[in-house]
Design a protein around this motif. Sequence first.
Motif, short mmCIF file in Angstrom:
data_model
loop_
_atom_site.label_atom_id
_atom_site.label_comp_id
_atom_site.label_asym_id
_atom_site.label_seq_id
_atom_site.Cartn_x
_atom_site.Cartn_y
_atom_site.Cartn_z
N SER C 42 16.79 -3.03 -9.06
CA SER C 42 15.75 -3.29 -8.05
C SER C 42 15.01 -4.60 -8.31
CB SER C 42 14.75 -2.13 -8.01
OG SER C 42 13.89 -2.18 -9.13
N ILE C 115 17.02 10.20 -11.00
CA ILE C 115 15.86 10.32 -11.88
C ILE C 115 15.52 11.78 -12.15
CG2 ILE C 115 13.35 10.03 -11.83
CD1 ILE C 115 14.00 7.22 -10.58
N ILE D 160 7.62 7.52 -12.87
CA ILE D 160 8.90 6.91 -12.48
C ILE D 160 9.28 7.36 -11.08
CG2 ILE D 160 11.38 6.88 -12.96
CD1 ILE D 160 10.68 6.95 -15.96
N VAL D 161 9.14 8.67 -10.82
CA VAL D 161 9.49 9.20 -9.50
C VAL D 161 8.59 8.57 -8.43
CG1 VAL D 161 9.53 11.28 -8.07
CG2 VAL D 161 10.38 11.36 -10.42
N THR D 164 9.36 4.85 -7.82
CA THR D 164 10.60 4.64 -7.06
C THR D 164 10.37 4.94 -5.59
OG1 THR D 164 11.79 5.35 -9.02
CG2 THR D 164 13.03 5.22 -6.96
N TYR D 167 8.42 2.22 -3.98
CA TYR D 167 9.24 1.03 -3.81
C TYR D 167 10.08 1.15 -2.54
CZ TYR D 167 13.34 -1.95 -4.55
OH TYR D 167 14.37 -2.85 -4.38
N LEU D 168 10.62 2.36 -2.31
CA LEU D 168 11.43 2.57 -1.11
C LEU D 168 10.57 2.55 0.15
CD1 LEU D 168 13.86 5.37 -2.37
CD2 LEU D 168 14.33 2.94 -2.09
N GLU D 172 9.57 -4.77 -0.65
CA GLU D 172 9.18 -5.99 -1.34
C GLU D 172 8.11 -6.79 -0.61
OE1 GLU D 172 12.53 -8.26 -2.66
OE2 GLU D 172 13.68 -6.46 -3.11
N THR D 177 7.81 -5.28 -5.42
CA THR D 177 9.02 -6.11 -5.47
C THR D 177 10.18 -5.47 -6.23
OG1 THR D 177 8.02 -7.24 -7.34
CG2 THR D 177 7.79 -8.29 -5.19
N SER D 178 9.90 -4.47 -7.07
CA SER D 178 10.97 -3.81 -7.80
C SER D 178 10.49 -2.43 -8.23
CB SER D 178 11.36 -4.62 -9.03
OG SER D 178 10.27 -4.68 -9.93
N ILE D 179 11.40 -1.60 -8.73
CA ILE D 179 10.99 -0.25 -9.17
C ILE D 179 10.03 -0.35 -10.36
CG2 ILE D 179 11.80 1.91 -10.18
CD1 ILE D 179 14.22 1.77 -8.36
N PRO D 180 10.31 -1.20 -11.39
CA PRO D 180 9.33 -1.30 -12.48
C PRO D 180 7.93 -1.66 -11.98
CG PRO D 180 11.35 -2.36 -13.15
CD PRO D 180 11.53 -1.97 -11.70
N ARG D 181 7.86 -2.52 -10.97
CA ARG D 181 6.55 -2.87 -10.42
C ARG D 181 5.95 -1.67 -9.69
NH1 ARG D 181 4.50 -8.70 -9.60
NH2 ARG D 181 5.61 -8.60 -11.56
N ILE D 183 6.44 1.39 -10.59
CA ILE D 183 5.98 2.27 -11.68
C ILE D 183 4.65 1.75 -12.21
CG2 ILE D 183 6.50 3.03 -14.03
CD1 ILE D 183 9.49 2.94 -13.16
N TRP D 185 2.44 0.14 -10.53
CA TRP D 185 1.44 0.53 -9.56
C TRP D 185 1.07 2.00 -9.72
CZ3 TRP D 185 1.74 4.40 -5.98
CH2 TRP D 185 0.64 4.50 -5.10
N PRO D 200 -0.88 -0.13 -1.40
CA PRO D 200 -0.03 0.20 -0.26
C PRO D 200 -0.59 -0.35 1.04
CG PRO D 200 -1.22 2.13 -1.02
CD PRO D 200 -1.45 1.06 -2.03
N GLN D 201 0.29 -0.86 1.89
CA GLN D 201 -0.12 -1.44 3.17
C GLN D 201 0.28 -0.58 4.36
OE1 GLN D 201 -2.08 -4.11 3.10
NE2 GLN D 201 -1.89 -4.11 0.88
#
Lengths: 252, 252, 252, 252
Positions: C42, C115, D160-161, D164, D167-168, D172, D177-181, D183, D185, D200-201
């Motif tokens: 990602s 996950i 983590i859940v 993810t 992120y979906l 971005e 911008t990514s799953i780690p980001r 997480i 958040w 979140p927007q």
Amino acid sequence: MSRTRQKLYEIIFEADTPTGKLFDVVLLFVILLSVALVMLESVPFIRQDYRTHLHILEWIITGIFTAEYFLRILIVRKPFQYIFSFYGIIDFLSVIPTYIGLFLVGSHSLVVIRILRMLRIFRILKLSRYTQAGRSLVRALWASREKISVFIFFVIVLVIVIGTVMYLIEGEANGFTSIPRGIYWAIVTLTTVGYGDISPQTSLGQFMASIVMIMGYAIIAVPTGIVTAEIINPSRRDNTQVCPQCLWHHHD
Amino acid sequence: MSRTRQKLYEIIFEADTPTGKLFDVVLLFVILLSVALVMLESVPFIRQDYRTHLHILEWIITGIFTAEYFLRILIVRKPFQYIFSFYGIIDFLSVIPTYIGLFLVGSHSLVVIRILRMLRIFRILKLSRYTQAGRSLVRALWASREKISVFIFFVIVLVIVIGTVMYLIEGEANGFTSIPRGIYWAIVTLTTVGYGDISPQTSLGQFMASIVMIMGYAIIAVPTGIVTAEIINPSRRDNTQVCPQCLWHHHD
Amino acid sequence: MSRTRQKLYEIIFEADTPTGKLFDVVLLFVILLSVALVMLESVPFIRQDYRTHLHILEWIITGIFTAEYFLRILIVRKPFQYIFSFYGIIDFLSVIPTYIGLFLVGSHSLVVIRILRMLRIFRILKLSRYTQAGRSLVRALWASREKISVFIFFVIVLVIVIGTVMYLIEGEANGFTSIPRGIYWAIVTLTTVGYGDISPQTSLGQFMASIVMIMGYAIIAVPTGIVTAEIINPSRRDNTQVCPQCLWHHHD
Amino acid sequence: MSRTRQKLYEIIFEADTPTGKLFDVVLLFVILLSVALVMLESVPFIRQDYRTHLHILEWIITGIFTAEYFLRILIVRKPFQYIFSFYGIIDFLSVIPTYIGLFLVGSHSLVVIRILRMLRIFRILKLSRYTQAGRSLVRALWASREKISVFIFFVIVLVIVIGTVMYLIEGEANGFTSIPRGIYWAIVTLTTVGYGDISPQTSLGQFMASIVMIMGYAIIAVPTGIVTAEIINPSRRDNTQVCPQCLWHHHD
């Protein structure tokens, strides 16, 4: 005259009689008004529009406080003891800035010290059962002062280490312009305040920040645990009735 | 007719019978729908696209509520007691804004008062064991009202002092435009909310803020300790079995 | 063959034998790797530079998981019971998105469902004393479910009322564009998260927000008190030794 | 000479004698000074204006620390045991960066490791009752390590859940911008830090975030409950007096 003085003393310094209580309530109301006045005066558009009104009210309150201050000195048996007592100093400091303001421009804002006079509210509350509640809270905090000191010392060391590490990781470009600023960020994060004025931008910094936050999550439990334990326990210590069977005070 | 009225009374005002419970559940569903309607109507693009649909639904619900309101007045033995009761006033206030909206533009938004009708959910829950849980929570909060009052008073004094000091330190250039705004910042910080709309910019301000945050860290432990102690203790007080050996109720 | 099957069953489905435990640990490692892979994929710049490597690893892991899935179906006595069990569905859902991705572009991201396979870690932990710790936590949360439900219901009602009031006070110009957004703000504030993406701008709004924050300060004590009380109490209930003097179980 | 050595050993390594305590207090003061120096040096404008002063102070402190380090090696009975002990390594690491800095530019900032020398404060505190407070806190945390581990593991899976899913949902364009980001958040939100650098927007994202925040509200109660229970309970276990009537240790 001694009797008038004794009576005035009871009214002004004590809050046990109805008149004494009334005096304290009225005084508290004036104090609240003076605090509100200081607040309102700091608001730009109110300061502009009601300058004269605020000015007059200000001098009326200063007049009342000055009269009250000299009355206290006149009536109390040991005037110097009052003057250099905690409340005596506050009473003095709450009138003097207005007078200094006549000669020195800018010293006026020191008048905010009047806010401390609000502590007089405890005088009135002293009579009610609210004091007991307050005292048990203070006792719980006082009893746990050592644990809280150790805890705060630990938090300070932790925050210095974290702040330094983040300063090295993030650098000046990302807002961590110095170690003290890194420490400031660490405190903002660990206490879960999280302004967002400084926040990690690099991936490594965000990873470190995540660890700090989860640590803060676990750490916040410690002071809560300390204080809760102290609030729950003392009620047991107060139990002085001995179980006749085992002659053991703290039965549990 | 008295029997019909008695039966209607049981259905509408009580929730013990199956029909009474069904009535309350249906009513609650309509209330939830009306609340959802108020929310949806406030969303700009939904308001534009579904204006007519929302309008019709609005009037249907107002019709149902009006009918229910008059039915309650007709059926209850002492109508005036109902009309001026807590629920009676809410019931009235939840229908009147729609009617006023016919003549006065803008008064419509007052319809949100309907949200308070959601409190009726407690009527239905009354029958279940959830009330017991709720009551024990309320009892714990009520028992600790004095301590919480003293605590909140202390927080307010603290917040006024901090807010004033920060206003003097940071000044208007850094967003602390007045003392009330400084107090607002102090509350945002001490409660660890930390919006970041106002945040200290000077080094001294950030140092002060750090102290405030660590204080807030320790202070948050106090209400938690109070409430926890109250939740743990009452279960003991309920133990009325006396130990036959020492004839001492609260054995611990 | 029945013996081989029995042995494979023990290895794959149970974690009591050394081989069974080893299998679970290896599987967990592969699951962690697959989760890390999903995360890395990602990240934009990793996706661009290591596209092929990630693609190959992805298919290797999918292959392992597919083989494991079919092995489980072959070996288990009641295949359908496994297929429609909680873990069976997760195992299926964790391989299928990669295959669908061959035909349907975009469905690939569903692979994140893998996950949930991390929950298998509880299989291995089952053997250790960590489960006891976990179980006592779950028991404490479960025992306080009613109080927590009542509390959360109360918070939701409160948040709707606050959100609506703030929408009316602040209006769309200050970011409170709708009631749901006002409710979102109320939740952000009451839980002391405080993003600062929406924050009150008017004086009245900031005053209201201050009250909400101090309320949130007191309210956060409630769930803590509930859970703490539940963690402390159950240990007492487990005490089944009766005091021979008073024949009273819960001596305190 | 053995007697001089014995005496020096007592002064440097022990804190029981007045001279030993004085030595530790002076050392601690120098350590605090060196830490303050590292901090000040990181502030841009101080670094520019007082470069020479800081440089000289730096070398004086390094000199003191080096002398102290060699003295410790000379005096201790088993030098290698000290050198490779925890404090020995810290003492070495706190002087070496300054010397390396002569040859290698940039390695200087490693001098911050000196902060760890502040842990020596525990040496002095060992004599006071503060250690008892500290030890009981550490004991409470240690006793609840399993529950806290399970809790933190649970929080990590949850985060983590949530990361993810967000992120979906957000994608971005809205900063996820990514799953780690995502997480990152999730951690920022669940721990109620709430920087607001990523928020979140979309409506769905804000709805999800609201659920996460209310969850975080309930979850924060868990570590607090664990630690509080551990602080309250051990005091009971220490009660070894047996009730003569029922021969049952833990009377409650």
